[in-house]
Design a protein around this motif. Structure first.
Motif, PDB file in Angstrom:
ATOM      1  N   LEU A   5     -25.811  -8.548  16.824  1.00 28.91           N
ATOM      2  CA  LEU A   5     -26.936  -7.632  17.000  1.00 28.91           C
ATOM      3  C   LEU A   5     -28.144  -8.349  17.591  1.00 28.91           C
ATOM      4  N   GLU A   6     -27.919  -9.559  18.063  1.00 32.54           N
ATOM      5  CA  GLU A   6     -28.996 -10.363  18.627  1.00 32.54           C
ATOM      6  C   GLU A   6     -29.684  -9.624  19.770  1.00 32.54           C
ATOM      7  N   GLY A   7     -31.015  -9.629  19.739  1.00 36.02           N
ATOM      8  CA  GLY A   7     -31.798  -9.014  20.803  1.00 36.02           C
ATOM      9  C   GLY A   7     -32.015  -7.523  20.650  1.00 36.02           C
ATOM     10  N   GLN A   8     -31.449  -6.925  19.593  1.00 35.25           N
ATOM     11  CA  GLN A   8     -31.617  -5.493  19.382  1.00 35.25           C
ATOM     12  C   GLN A   8     -32.620  -5.214  18.268  1.00 35.25           C
ATOM     13  N   LEU A   9     -33.260  -4.056  18.345  1.00 40.08           N
ATOM     14  CA  LEU A   9     -34.070  -3.555  17.243  1.00 40.08           C
ATOM     15  C   LEU A   9     -33.116  -2.967  16.217  1.00 40.08           C
ATOM     16  N   VAL A  10     -33.096  -3.529  15.008  1.00 38.71           N
ATOM     17  CA  VAL A  10     -32.149  -3.106  13.981  1.00 38.71           C
ATOM     18  C   VAL A  10     -32.879  -2.285  12.924  1.00 38.71           C
ATOM     19  N   VAL A  11     -32.458  -1.041  12.762  1.00 39.43           N
ATOM     20  CA  VAL A  11     -33.026  -0.137  11.768  1.00 39.43           C
ATOM     21  C   VAL A  11     -31.954   0.172  10.733  1.00 39.43           C
ATOM     22  N   ALA A  12     -32.226  -0.148   9.475  1.00 37.41           N
ATOM     23  CA  ALA A  12     -31.336   0.212   8.377  1.00 37.41           C
ATOM     24  C   ALA A  12     -31.932   1.429   7.669  1.00 37.41           C
ATOM     25  N   ILE A  13     -31.092   2.395   7.350  1.00 39.69           N
ATOM     26  CA  ILE A  13     -31.619   3.643   6.811  1.00 39.69           C
ATOM     27  C   ILE A  13     -30.665   4.227   5.774  1.00 39.69           C
ATOM     28  N   SER A  14     -31.218   4.779   4.718  1.00 38.90           N
ATOM     29  CA  SER A  14     -30.394   5.418   3.696  1.00 38.90           C
ATOM     30  C   SER A  14     -29.960   6.795   4.187  1.00 38.90           C
ATOM     31  N   SER A  15     -28.882   7.303   3.584  1.00 40.72           N
ATOM     32  CA  SER A  15     -28.356   8.593   4.027  1.00 40.72           C
ATOM     33  C   SER A  15     -29.346   9.720   3.759  1.00 40.72           C
ATOM     34  N   ARG A  16     -30.111   9.655   2.644  1.00 41.69           N
ATOM     35  CA  ARG A  16     -31.079  10.704   2.325  1.00 41.69           C
ATOM     36  C   ARG A  16     -32.302  10.653   3.233  1.00 41.69           C
ATOM     37  N   ALA A  17     -32.604   9.507   3.813  1.00 35.89           N
ATOM     38  CA  ALA A  17     -33.711   9.420   4.760  1.00 35.89           C
ATOM     39  C   ALA A  17     -33.322  10.012   6.114  1.00 35.89           C
ATOM     40  N   LEU A  18     -32.044   9.857   6.471  1.00 37.35           N
ATOM     41  CA  LEU A  18     -31.569  10.353   7.761  1.00 37.35           C
ATOM     42  C   LEU A  18     -31.192  11.827   7.702  1.00 37.35           C
ATOM     43  N   PHE A  19     -30.538  12.238   6.608  1.00 41.63           N
ATOM     44  CA  PHE A  19     -30.093  13.620   6.471  1.00 41.63           C
ATOM     45  C   PHE A  19     -30.687  14.254   5.209  1.00 41.63           C
ATOM     46  N   ASP A  20     -30.753  15.567   5.212  1.00 35.00           N
ATOM     47  CA  ASP A  20     -31.272  16.312   4.066  1.00 35.00           C
ATOM     48  C   ASP A  20     -30.134  16.533   3.061  1.00 35.00           C
ATOM     49  N   PHE A  21     -30.054  15.626   2.102  1.00 36.13           N
ATOM     50  CA  PHE A  21     -29.056  15.720   1.043  1.00 36.13           C
ATOM     51  C   PHE A  21     -29.718  16.070  -0.288  1.00 36.13           C
ATOM     52  N   GLU A  22     -30.827  16.792  -0.254  1.00 34.58           N
ATOM     53  CA  GLU A  22     -31.564  17.063  -1.484  1.00 34.58           C
ATOM     54  C   GLU A  22     -30.768  17.950  -2.450  1.00 34.58           C
ATOM     55  N   GLN A  23     -30.035  18.931  -1.940  1.00 36.61           N
ATOM     56  CA  GLN A  23     -29.208  19.762  -2.816  1.00 36.61           C
ATOM     57  C   GLN A  23     -28.133  18.926  -3.494  1.00 36.61           C
ATOM     58  N   GLU A  24     -27.460  18.099  -2.714  1.00 34.65           N
ATOM     59  CA  GLU A  24     -26.414  17.253  -3.263  1.00 34.65           C
ATOM     60  C   GLU A  24     -26.991  16.227  -4.242  1.00 34.65           C
ATOM     61  N   ASN A  25     -28.197  15.774  -3.963  1.00 33.59           N
ATOM     62  CA  ASN A  25     -28.800  14.760  -4.825  1.00 33.59           C
ATOM     63  C   ASN A  25     -29.087  15.300  -6.227  1.00 33.59           C
ATOM     64  N   LEU A  26     -29.314  16.591  -6.350  1.00 33.75           N
ATOM     65  CA  LEU A  26     -29.516  17.183  -7.673  1.00 33.75           C
ATOM     66  C   LEU A  26     -28.280  16.965  -8.554  1.00 33.75           C
ATOM     67  N   VAL A  27     -27.108  17.043  -7.947  1.00 35.87           N
ATOM     68  CA  VAL A  27     -25.865  16.792  -8.678  1.00 35.87           C
ATOM     69  C   VAL A  27     -25.752  15.312  -9.025  1.00 35.87           C
ATOM     70  N   PHE A  28     -26.099  14.457  -8.070  1.00 37.26           N
ATOM     71  CA  PHE A  28     -26.019  13.005  -8.290  1.00 37.26           C
ATOM     72  C   PHE A  28     -26.928  12.577  -9.437  1.00 37.26           C
ATOM     73  N   GLU A  29     -28.115  13.161  -9.502  1.00 40.46           N
ATOM     74  CA  GLU A  29     -29.076  12.760 -10.525  1.00 40.46           C
ATOM     75  C   GLU A  29     -28.680  13.221 -11.924  1.00 40.46           C
ATOM     76  N   GLN A  30     -27.702  14.098 -12.019  1.00 40.01           N
ATOM     77  CA  GLN A  30     -27.198  14.505 -13.325  1.00 40.01           C
ATOM     78  C   GLN A  30     -26.304  13.436 -13.944  1.00 40.01           C
ATOM     79  N   GLY A  31     -26.025  12.392 -13.165  1.00 42.63           N
ATOM     80  CA  GLY A  31     -25.277  11.253 -13.690  1.00 42.63           C
ATOM     81  C   GLY A  31     -23.776  11.328 -13.524  1.00 42.63           C
ATOM     82  N   ASP A  32     -23.281  12.381 -12.875  1.00 41.13           N
ATOM     83  CA  ASP A  32     -21.840  12.527 -12.679  1.00 41.13           C
ATOM     84  C   ASP A  32     -21.529  12.272 -11.209  1.00 41.13           C
ATOM     85  N   ASP A  33     -21.283  10.993 -10.865  1.00 40.76           N
ATOM     86  CA  ASP A  33     -21.091  10.686  -9.456  1.00 40.76           C
ATOM     87  C   ASP A  33     -19.756  11.225  -8.939  1.00 40.76           C
ATOM     88  N   SER A  34     -18.781  11.469  -9.829  1.00 40.63           N
ATOM     89  CA  SER A  34     -17.513  12.036  -9.369  1.00 40.63           C
ATOM     90  C   SER A  34     -17.710  13.475  -8.887  1.00 40.63           C
TER      91      SER A  34
END
Length: 298
Positions: A5-34
């Protein structure tokens, strides 16, 4: 030849920052990742809506051309590998050239920023952002409730930065916090010709400056300094950028006025500030991220 990746601008990003996963995140925050994994898998063929940093990422990737990679975007996510399928599928749906990703199933992924040599990390997790900043990587906590970027500038990446504790160190902000506005103004007048030390986002600004030199008619880059400073403290900020040989397209010295409405007029794809009050004001108008550094963020 090994990949690099030498010479490139490297941007690392979480999935929730890139996409709107707020509905899905409500399930994740309940503690049941399955259950979260099953929900993401059930929605595999349903592209996730664009998130807060989507416009920034899409436009930055537009700097790439065949045989000339200039920007690399890597998903760095607490998602599990199964949910990562939907992330990549969504990126493909929108035509985003994202090929690399790290999925850690609930564990902090910030440590992978070092081998990536990332210039920027965007995440909704404050603890990950703090760890990245401590490791010297420019990072910001994305506010998922932020207004999405305007479509008014399809061929121009627009990025706005606060000054003290973001582009510059928090040296002057410490004077203001301890001694008040008068002492701050005098401190900056006395040191007008002395460049400020660099802040956590100086390396990103330098990388963007290099990217700007590669701009074409297809995509341009426009930057703005949006600061609570006012005259006469403005001079040191401008002279510091001159000393760094960095050109900013717009500078707003607002003297404490709320930044949100000015940012609404600039219409950035993203705004970075170290103070949560400024971010909360800005998020009502533009995509915004909190830089948890400096005296305002003990």
């Amino acid at each position: 030849m090994p990949a690099t990746l030498e010479g490139q601008l490297v941007v690392a990003i979480s999935s929730r920052a890139l996409f709107d996963f707020e509905q899905e995140n409500l399930v994740f925050e309940q503690g049941d990742d399955s259950a979260y994994m099953q929900l993401q898998l059930a929605r595999l063929e349903q592209p996730a809506p664009p998130g807060v940093a989507f416009s920034l990422v899409r436009k930055l990737l537009s700097f790439n051309s065949p045989g000339q990679p200039r920007v690399e975007v890597v998903i760095l996510s607490r998602n599990d590998p199964v949910s990562g399928l939907r992330v990549f599928r969504s990126a493909q749906h929108y035509g985003l050239g994202i090929e690399r990703g790290v999925f850690t199933r609930g564990q902090s992924p910030w440590r992978y920023l070092r081998p990536l040599r990332a210039h920027l990390f965007l995440s909704t997790h404050l603890s990950d952002v703090r760890a990245a900043l401590a490791a010297g990587v420019p990072a910001a906590q994305v506010y998922p409730q932020s207004v999405r970027a305007s479509d008014a500038h399809p061929h121009e990446v627009r990025i706005a930065f606060d000054g003290d504790a973001v582009l510059f160190s928090d040296e002057a902000e410490r004077i203001y916090q301890a001694q008040g506005l008068g002492a701050f103004q005098q401190h900056e007048v006395d040191r007008a010709g002395q460049p400020l030390p660099g802040g956590p986002f100086k390396p990103l600004l330098e990388a963007l400056q290099k990217l700007q030199s590669a701009a074409s008619a297809g995509m341009q880059l426009r930057t703005a300094l949006v600061t609570a400073r006012s005259a006469p403290a403005h001079e040191r900020a401008i002279r510091t950028l001159m000393d760094w040989d960095i050109a900013i397209d717009e500078a707003m010295f607002l003297g404490g006025l709320p930044k949100g409405e000015f940012l609404r007029e600039f219409e950035p794809d993203f705004f970075f500030d170290d103070q949560t009050g400024h971010i909360e004001s800005a998020a009502r108008h533009v995509p915004s991220g909190h830089v948890a550094s400096g005296i305002a963020n003990p």
